[in-house]
Scaffold this motif. Structure first.
Motif, short mmCIF file in Angstrom:
data_model
loop_
_atom_site.label_atom_id
_atom_site.label_comp_id
_atom_site.label_asym_id
_atom_site.label_seq_id
_atom_site.Cartn_x
_atom_site.Cartn_y
_atom_site.Cartn_z
N ARG A 137 0.84 -1.20 0.00
CA ARG A 137 0.00 0.00 0.00
C ARG A 137 0.87 1.24 0.00
O ARG A 137 2.09 1.18 0.21
CB ARG A 137 -0.91 0.01 1.23
CG ARG A 137 -1.83 -1.20 1.36
CD ARG A 137 -2.82 -0.97 2.51
NE ARG A 137 -2.16 -0.51 3.72
CZ ARG A 137 -1.66 -1.33 4.64
NH1 ARG A 137 -1.77 -2.64 4.49
NH2 ARG A 137 -1.07 -0.84 5.71
N ASP A 139 1.15 3.42 2.19
CA ASP A 139 1.78 3.66 3.49
C ASP A 139 2.50 2.43 4.03
O ASP A 139 2.79 2.35 5.22
CB ASP A 139 0.71 4.11 4.50
CG ASP A 139 -0.39 3.06 4.70
OD1 ASP A 139 -0.40 2.06 3.95
OD2 ASP A 139 -1.22 3.24 5.61
N SER A 140 2.79 1.47 3.16
CA SER A 140 3.47 0.26 3.62
C SER A 140 4.93 0.51 3.99
O SER A 140 5.52 -0.26 4.75
CB SER A 140 3.42 -0.82 2.53
OG SER A 140 2.12 -1.32 2.39
N PRO A 142 8.08 3.62 4.94
CA PRO A 142 8.35 5.04 5.23
C PRO A 142 8.64 5.79 3.93
O PRO A 142 9.21 5.23 3.00
CB PRO A 142 9.60 4.98 6.12
CG PRO A 142 9.63 3.59 6.66
CD PRO A 142 9.01 2.72 5.62
N GLU A 143 8.26 7.04 3.86
CA GLU A 143 8.44 7.82 2.63
C GLU A 143 9.89 7.85 2.18
O GLU A 143 10.20 7.87 1.00
CB GLU A 143 7.95 9.26 2.85
CG GLU A 143 6.44 9.36 3.07
CD GLU A 143 5.64 9.13 1.79
OE1 GLU A 143 5.67 9.99 0.91
OE2 GLU A 143 5.00 8.06 1.69
N LYS A 162 8.82 7.22 -1.70
CA LYS A 162 8.03 8.36 -2.17
C LYS A 162 8.28 8.60 -3.67
O LYS A 162 7.35 8.83 -4.44
CB LYS A 162 8.39 9.61 -1.38
CG LYS A 162 7.60 10.84 -1.77
CD LYS A 162 8.01 12.04 -0.93
CE LYS A 162 7.22 13.28 -1.34
NZ LYS A 162 7.63 14.45 -0.53
N LYS A 165 6.42 5.92 -5.76
CA LYS A 165 4.97 6.14 -5.88
C LYS A 165 4.68 7.25 -6.90
O LYS A 165 3.76 7.13 -7.72
CB LYS A 165 4.39 6.51 -4.51
CG LYS A 165 4.38 5.35 -3.52
CD LYS A 165 3.60 5.68 -2.26
CE LYS A 165 4.26 6.77 -1.45
NZ LYS A 165 3.57 7.06 -0.20
#
Length: 697
Positions: A137, A139-140, A142-143, A162, A165
């Motif tokens: 996901r 938020d799976s 840390p950025e 990040k 994504k």
């Protein structure tokens, strides 16, 4: 303690001295418990102070959660320990106070520390953050968790979760503007490859993976409903780097239904003919999970480095799907040369390698001083014993071999230094078919299993031995002979590093042997002629085999030709023997591609090529150089070599007798032009140019 002592002296009250252990426990309780409310907790702060990699790791969440539990445990300890200390102050005599606060309290503290240390090491040996790639996901991770890095380790330029994504969103936007329902994917950069994989998965497009991006091949497989994603400027392809610069991130990150994912892998297979192997997303995911369970402790807290192409199943599983699911950082570009490995000696590394790469590493004999012993993997062919031993000597760790194939994935593993038998990787179940070949059944094969072409022998404990290919049994003058048996007999001399025996057809069928001698062989035969070396091996084989099946032709090379996966193709060996042997030159090694090849050869001083040309200062004549270019072109690529004209021919450096040199040739089907270069080792160009050949009628 000094303050308590001073107060006790000032007020003449010994209790003020005895109470200092209580105050210490109370103070520590305040410090530890305060960080439970003002994150991060104290144990996590200490852990990240000692190892800043944790902050960039996908394990950061689970590590912080674990450290919180440890902080709570220490708080409970300080409460209990402080309470007992208070009891010894108020109700116990001085002996008990001294015994507890001077000995028992420290022993309890030590036991807690040792237990916590042991539990922490056990947790570190597992991949806490493993998440199947279809279930990742937004938020799976840390950025700032590192997904891929450009240099030697995560201290260099990184791509984070990040970034991934954002880039997947941009590429999805571009892909979904097109009407294609399938996409060819070819990207050498591992990060761009992962971006494209997730963009295509989330867009529910079929993926066609190929390491070959030659225009002719792409045109052959690209239909009207198929797009093309690439990162290196291939024709008619959507270029991933340009898309990431041009498009904005409009799509949100999504998990996807792994049951709907479809893909194909194009592989050369064992025959050399391109072959499309259909795969499902569930097969990829089940294989990654099985490998994570088998190799968790070996992969934990390491960076992933690769020397193999990730468009093939071995590189795809070990250097893409497993690390992205486990949150392990991946080096974006693979290593091409063994000398590059020294750059990562300070890094904790998993190195996904091939027998071909490890053979070159072993030949270099350069010691590697790794701070943490690297975890080596090898697949694509059998790793010779002496190479495995040399890698251990150079790096401090042995090699874990993987046996598998595109259809069935990773099947079994072994460390040949410890055991010659292969151990199946759970959940693979191995059985023998009626023809003696291994049959594989697992959660990442088709439901009916996969029948390999490998003959095997299975022991009672499920481990097995590979006994060669089923298609390696040939008939020579009505006599059946196993090619692996001939090869193994040659290896028994302890003078052979590598060997392939192939069937040849002419007026009669016969066998031919291409041999790479090891150091003992080179030493034993250094003053003997080729005929005498042939006779030695023929005499050895005649003790086991009938004369009719003994190899009739022999070649001695520096290295056998291998593809990018380290596979040695029968057809490539046969091409060597189709070039008539000539005492004027000797081929030392060669590498073949579809329309290109490289040959390393040497011209002996006794060659006729030097006759009539500077008898006191022998040089290889220019006309002979052109003749060699055409001779090898004709021999290796099997094409017409009738010369039409020559363009931009240059001879820059002389080629002397007994000095090895390389010939590189590349042919264009469209123009009929054959570009060539002749180089001394060290990249010094001796000659170059283009030959225009007459078109075949």
């Amino acid at each position: 303690m000094f303050l308590c002592g001073s107060l006790a002296f000032a007020f003449n009250n010994e209790i003020l001295v005895k109470i200092y252990p209580v105050l210490v426990n109370a103070g520590m309780l305040c410090i530890f418990s305060a960080t439970l409310f003002r994150k991060p907790n104290l144990i996590f702060r200490l852990a990240t102070f000692a190892d800043k990699r944790i902050l960039l790791s996908a394990d950061a969440f689970s590590v912080e959660s674990y450290c919180k539990k440890v902080t709570i445990a220490w708080c409970l300890f300080f409460i209990v320990n402080g309470s007992i200390a208070m009891w010894t102050v108020l109700l116990a005599d001085e002996k008990i106070w001294s015994l507890y606060n001077g000995l028992i309290s420290y022993i309890c503290m030590g036991i807690l520390f040792v237990v916590e240390y042991g539990v922490r090491k056990m947790k570190q040996s597992t991949l806490q953050s493993y998440i199947p790639f279809s279930k990742l996901r937004a938020d799976s991770r840390p950025e700032n968790a590192v997904v891929a890095f450009s240099g030697n380790g995560i201290a260099s330029e990184n791509k984070t979760w990040k970034d991934l994504k954002t880039d997947v969103s941009k590429l999805r936007t571009a892909i979904e503007k097109e009407s294609f329902d399938s996409w060819i994917l070819n990207a050498d950069d591992s990060y761009y490859f992962i971006v494209a994989l997730f963009a295509l998965f989330q867009s529910q497009k079929k993926i066609l993976l190929t390491a070959n991006c030659k225009p002719e091949f792409i045109r052959e497989i690209q239909k009207s409903n198929i797009g093309f994603l690439n990162d290196s400027g291939a024709e008619n392809a959507l270029q991933i780097p340009q898309v990431l610069e041009k498009f904005s991130a409009e799509k949100s990150w999504e998990t996807f239904d792994i049951q709907t994912v479809k893909a194909s892998i194009f592989t050369s297979g064992t025959t050399g003919a391109p072959k499309e192997i259909a795969k499902t997303g569930m097969q990829f995911e089940n294989e990654a999970e099985a490998l994570a369970k088998r190799f968790a402790k070996n992969f934990a807290n390491r960076n992933i480095y690769s020397t193999v192409n990730h468009h093939h199943i071995y590189g795809l599983a070990f250097s893409i799907f497993l690390p992205i699911s486990a949150g392990l950082p991946i080096r974006r570009m693979r290593f091409e040369f063994p000398e590059e490995i020294a750059q990562i000696e300070k890094e904790p590394a998993v190195i996904v390698a091939s027998p071909a790469f490890l053979k070159r590493l072993a030949v270099s004999k350069t010691p590697l001083h790794f701070k943490t012993k690297p975890f080596w993997l090898s697949a694509g062919g059998v790793l010779p014993d002496d190479v495995a031993s040399q890698v251990l000597t150079l790096s401090g760790n042995g090699v874990q071999e993987i046996y598998g194939c595109t259809e069935a994935g990773a099947i079994a593993t072994r460390d040949i230094r410890e055991e010659i038998l292969w151990t199946p990787i759970p959940p693979n179940q191995i059985s023998l078919a009626e023809n003696g070949c291994l049959k594989i059944q697992s959660s990442y094969t088709d439901a009916e299993g996969f029948l390999t072409g490998d003959l095997g022998k299975i022991e009672n404990d499920g481990k097995f031995t590979l006994c060669g290919r089923a298609d390696s049994i040939v008939k020579i003058e009505e006599k059946r002979i196993s090619l692996p048996e001939v090869e193994n007999r040659l290896r028994e001399t302890k003078l052979v590093r590598d060997v392939r025996v192939v069937p040849m057809t002419g007026k009669r069928q016969f066998l031919a042997a291409a041999i790479v001698l090891n150091e003992a062989g080179l030493s034993q035969f250094q003053n003997l002629s080729k005929k005498e070396i042939n006779e030695y091996f023929r005499a050895h084989l005649s003790g086991f085999l009938e004369n009719t099946v003994l190899p009739k032709k022999w070649r001695y090379l520096e290295e056998l030709p291998q593809d990018v996966m380290g596979k040695i193709k029968v057809r490539d060996i046969q091409r060597l023997f189709e070039i008539p042997e000539n005492f004027n030159f000797k081929i030392l090694r060669y590498h073949l591609e579809e329309n290109a090849f490289t040959v390393k050869c040497v011209i002996p001083e006794t060659s006729d090529y030097y006759n009539g040309h500077f008898p006191e200062f022998k040089l290889l004549p220019a006309v002979v150089q052109i003749d060699l270019v055409l001779r090898f072109f004709r021999g290796f690529l099997k094409r017409n070599s009738h010369l039409d004209r020559m363009l931009r021919i240059k001879f820059m450096h002389p080629i002397f007798p007994n000095v090895p040199f390389l010939i590189e040739e590349k042919f264009s089907e469209e123009t009929g032009k054959l570009a060539f270069r002749m180089l001394l080792e060290g990249e010094k160009v001796c000659a170059s140019g283009t030959l225009v050949l007459k078109k075949e009628l």
